[in-house]
Design a protein around this motif. Sequence first.
Motif, PDB file in Angstrom:
ATOM      1  N   SER A 266      18.277  32.025  41.625  1.00  0.00           N
ATOM      2  CA  SER A 266      16.979  32.391  41.908  1.00  0.00           C
ATOM      3  C   SER A 266      16.620  33.959  41.687  1.00  0.00           C
ATOM      4  O   SER A 266      15.408  34.148  41.806  1.00  0.00           O
ATOM      5  N   TYR A 267      17.815  34.721  41.598  1.00  0.00           N
ATOM      6  CA  TYR A 267      17.559  36.194  41.402  1.00  0.00           C
ATOM      7  C   TYR A 267      17.490  36.542  39.957  1.00  0.00           C
ATOM      8  O   TYR A 267      17.387  37.972  39.796  1.00  0.00           O
TER       9      TYR A 267
ATOM     10  N   LYS B  56      15.144  39.360  37.803  1.00  0.00           N
ATOM     11  CA  LYS B  56      14.288  40.194  38.893  1.00  0.00           C
ATOM     12  C   LYS B  56      14.851  41.435  39.101  1.00  0.00           C
ATOM     13  O   LYS B  56      16.084  41.952  38.690  1.00  0.00           O
ATOM     14  N   THR B  57      14.100  42.323  39.391  1.00  0.00           N
ATOM     15  CA  THR B  57      14.327  44.063  39.461  1.00  0.00           C
ATOM     16  C   THR B  57      15.191  44.046  41.048  1.00  0.00           C
ATOM     17  O   THR B  57      14.758  43.103  42.000  1.00  0.00           O
ATOM     18  N   TYR B  58      15.608  45.082  41.125  1.00  0.00           N
ATOM     19  CA  TYR B  58      16.186  45.486  42.601  1.00  0.00           C
ATOM     20  C   TYR B  58      15.004  45.421  43.757  1.00  0.00           C
ATOM     21  O   TYR B  58      15.168  44.754  44.774  1.00  0.00           O
ATOM     22  N   GLU B  59      13.785  45.758  43.132  1.00  0.00           N
ATOM     23  CA  GLU B  59      12.567  45.888  44.173  1.00  0.00           C
ATOM     24  C   GLU B  59      12.248  44.534  44.308  1.00  0.00           C
ATOM     25  O   GLU B  59      11.375  44.139  45.416  1.00  0.00           O
TER      26      GLU B  59
END
Length: 93
Positions: free
Chosen positions: A1-2, A5-8
């Motif tokens: 699900s990640y 995606k960015t760290y933020e």
Amino acid sequence: SYQSKTYEDVFPHEVAQLIKSYDMEAFKSFRPIEIEESYKLEDKNYVILSKRSCISLLKGEKIVLAVLRDISERKKLESELQISKARQYEAAR
């Protein structure tokens, strides 16, 4: 699900900046880095073991490969074992 995606997108800003700094350290030093840290995400506490390595690709490009592992349950069990050993030691005295 990640994925993608960015760290933020995943972490609070301060944590995202810290994680970026770990990646940059691995990238610049070209040596493996292993870090164990605690995070609170979505009202749950996690203990994460991360390992980062900088890798050279065939075309000379460098990337940082990071593997993160949730070791929360293991840390909880280790803590319970230490408490149990301390109690057994006290009982034996």
